[in-house]
Design a protein around this motif. Structure first.
Motif, PDB file in Angstrom:
ATOM      1  N   GLU A  88     -10.806  51.136 -46.793  1.00 19.02           N
ATOM      2  CA  GLU A  88      -9.441  51.135 -46.281  1.00 19.02           C
ATOM      3  C   GLU A  88      -8.584  50.048 -46.925  1.00 19.02           C
ATOM      4  O   GLU A  88      -9.099  49.031 -47.412  1.00 19.02           O
ATOM      5  N   HIS A  89      -7.292  50.279 -46.885  1.00 16.32           N
ATOM      6  CA  HIS A  89      -6.321  49.274 -47.329  1.00 16.32           C
ATOM      7  C   HIS A  89      -5.286  49.097 -46.226  1.00 16.32           C
ATOM      8  O   HIS A  89      -4.818  50.071 -45.637  1.00 16.32           O
ATOM      9  N   ASP A 100      -9.409  42.393 -46.170  1.00 13.13           N
ATOM     10  CA  ASP A 100      -9.526  42.515 -47.626  1.00 13.13           C
ATOM     11  C   ASP A 100     -10.896  42.062 -48.111  1.00 13.13           C
ATOM     12  O   ASP A 100     -11.339  42.457 -49.193  1.00 13.13           O
ATOM     13  N   TYR A 101     -11.587  41.269 -47.300  1.00 11.89           N
ATOM     14  CA  TYR A 101     -12.953  40.870 -47.626  1.00 11.89           C
ATOM     15  C   TYR A 101     -13.834  42.098 -47.845  1.00 11.89           C
ATOM     16  O   TYR A 101     -14.729  42.092 -48.701  1.00 11.89           O
ATOM     17  N   GLY A 102     -13.562  43.146 -47.088  1.00  5.31           N
ATOM     18  CA  GLY A 102     -14.371  44.354 -47.232  1.00  5.31           C
ATOM     19  C   GLY A 102     -14.297  44.948 -48.617  1.00  5.31           C
ATOM     20  O   GLY A 102     -15.314  45.421 -49.153  1.00  5.31           O
ATOM     21  N   SER A 151     -21.103  55.057 -38.729  1.00  2.00           N
ATOM     22  CA  SER A 151     -19.822  54.650 -39.303  1.00  2.00           C
ATOM     23  C   SER A 151     -19.814  53.156 -39.595  1.00  2.00           C
ATOM     24  O   SER A 151     -20.092  52.335 -38.706  1.00  2.00           O
ATOM     25  N   LEU A 152     -19.472  52.798 -40.842  1.00  2.00           N
ATOM     26  CA  LEU A 152     -19.505  51.407 -41.294  1.00  2.00           C
ATOM     27  C   LEU A 152     -18.195  51.021 -41.980  1.00  2.00           C
ATOM     28  O   LEU A 152     -17.559  51.844 -42.638  1.00  2.00           O
ATOM     29  N   HIS A 153     -17.825  49.742 -41.832  1.00  4.05           N
ATOM     30  CA  HIS A 153     -16.660  49.164 -42.495  1.00  4.05           C
ATOM     31  C   HIS A 153     -17.118  47.907 -43.228  1.00  4.05           C
ATOM     32  O   HIS A 153     -17.756  47.030 -42.615  1.00  4.05           O
ATOM     33  N   GLY A 154     -16.763  47.785 -44.495  1.00  3.89           N
ATOM     34  CA  GLY A 154     -17.212  46.648 -45.283  1.00  3.89           C
ATOM     35  C   GLY A 154     -16.745  45.309 -44.768  1.00  3.89           C
ATOM     36  O   GLY A 154     -17.451  44.305 -44.893  1.00  3.89           O
ATOM     37  N   PHE A 155     -15.562  45.251 -44.169  1.00  7.49           N
ATOM     38  CA  PHE A 155     -15.053  43.966 -43.695  1.00  7.49           C
ATOM     39  C   PHE A 155     -15.685  43.544 -42.374  1.00  7.49           C
ATOM     40  O   PHE A 155     -15.514  42.402 -41.944  1.00  7.49           O
ATOM     41  N   ILE A 156     -16.429  44.458 -41.737  1.00  2.00           N
ATOM     42  CA  ILE A 156     -17.103  44.129 -40.475  1.00  2.00           C
ATOM     43  C   ILE A 156     -18.592  43.913 -40.719  1.00  2.00           C
ATOM     44  O   ILE A 156     -19.097  42.799 -40.691  1.00  2.00           O
TER      45      ILE A 156
END
Length: 300
Positions: free
Chosen positions: A38-39, A66-68, A246-251
């Motif tokens: 995501e952005h 943005d870390y993700g 479901s995964l998010h890179g920033f989390i």
């Protein structure tokens, strides 16, 4: 008699009363990882902030998310690569403008790309119908141009819709949707332009809901993954099911969360009953459902 507003998208169907079928090669549990790439806009729109819930966006929160894209997503790709797992990428189309290396990595892996709106800083629910149709068309065009394949699956920002989103998606050529977390099997939904397949996507087995909004620890989330997998692996003997993560890179891409996540996914991939599991992508689940005879999938 009081009659509450309804959706009319699908009928009630208890899972114990449904027809039985299997996934390819007789497998019973379809397993897919949904990677949200995501952005977010700077200082405007919506977003997650565990330190200031419900507050206005700020630069610190933008940087955390943005870390993700700088770190977290790459760590998740490493885990998936090491375990030889495919993924379904929920892609904001604006990612294509800002993070070309991520797009190249997605193409290199051959991941299934699902339209995920332009940015998770904006929602579709408040949009006028014509405006939402233009956004869907823009997302489709941008992803097709940069990824090389047009998306046929959709999951809106925040999995939130307007009253006509499924109708607009069907009219735009989409074949399946991940917005409705109401079942453990694919279900055909009604739209004004014809049927649209709902593929299960998790609100619960989701690092955003678990780690950001409900303050679970990384190890609690890993335990959830294992417990969900083990329970569904038993239940799939009675009905074919879909396990989605479901995964998010920033989390979950934060280093202290990576280790228990890796262990949990490895537990699933190396399970003694892994031959009962179809490690796949949401798009492949949808394609297989399209091939099944009428009457097997509820709503068909």
């Amino acid at each position: 008699m009081l009659k509450l507003p309804g959706h009319g998208r699908y009928d009630y169907s208890p899972i114990v009363k449904r027809a039985d079928y299997s996934w390819p090669e007789g497998k019973r549990l379809a397993f897919y990882v949904a990677l949200n790439v995501e952005h977010f806009a700077l200082n405007v729109g919506i977003g997650m902030d565990p330190h200031h819930r419900g507050g206005a966006q700020n630069t610190r929160n933008f940087a955390w998310r943005d870390y993700g894209n700088r770190i977290g997503n790459w760590r998740l790709f490493e885990i998936l690569d090491a375990l030889r797992l495919p993924a379904t990428v929920l892609l904001n189309s604006s990612v294509c403008y800002h993070y070309p290396e991520i797009v190249e990595k997605i193409k290199e892996r051959g991941d299934d790309v699902v339209g995920h709106g332009r940015s998770n800083a904006e929602l579709h629910k408040p949009l006028w119908e014509d405006d939402e149709a233009r956004v869907i068309a823009e997302v489709t065009e941008v992803i097709e141009k940069h990824v090389g394949t047009r998306p046929t699956g959709w999951m809106g920002p925040g999995a939130l819709e307007s009253n006509v989103t499924p109708d607009l998606l069907k009219e735009a050529g989409y074949t399946h949707l991940l917005d409705w977390p109401f079942d453990d099997q694919p279900i055909w939904m009604r739209t004004r332009a014809g049927p649209l397949l709902s593929v299960p996507y998790p609100m619960e087995l989701n690092d955003a809901g678990s780690l950001v909004w409900r303050d679970h620890t990384a190890r609690q989330f890993a335990e959830m993954i294992v417990d969900q997998f083990e329970e569904m692996l038993e239940a799939c003997e009675r009905q074919p099911l879909v396990f989605a993560l479901s995964l998010h890179g920033f989390i979950v891409g934060q280093p202290f969360r990576l280790r228990p996540l890796r262990q949990a996914i490895k537990h699933c991939v190396e399970h003694k009953m892994k031959d009962r599991v179809w490690f796949t992508r949401a798009g492949d689940i949808a394609k297989y459902c399209f091939s099944l005879r009428k009457g097997l999938i509820p709503g068909s």
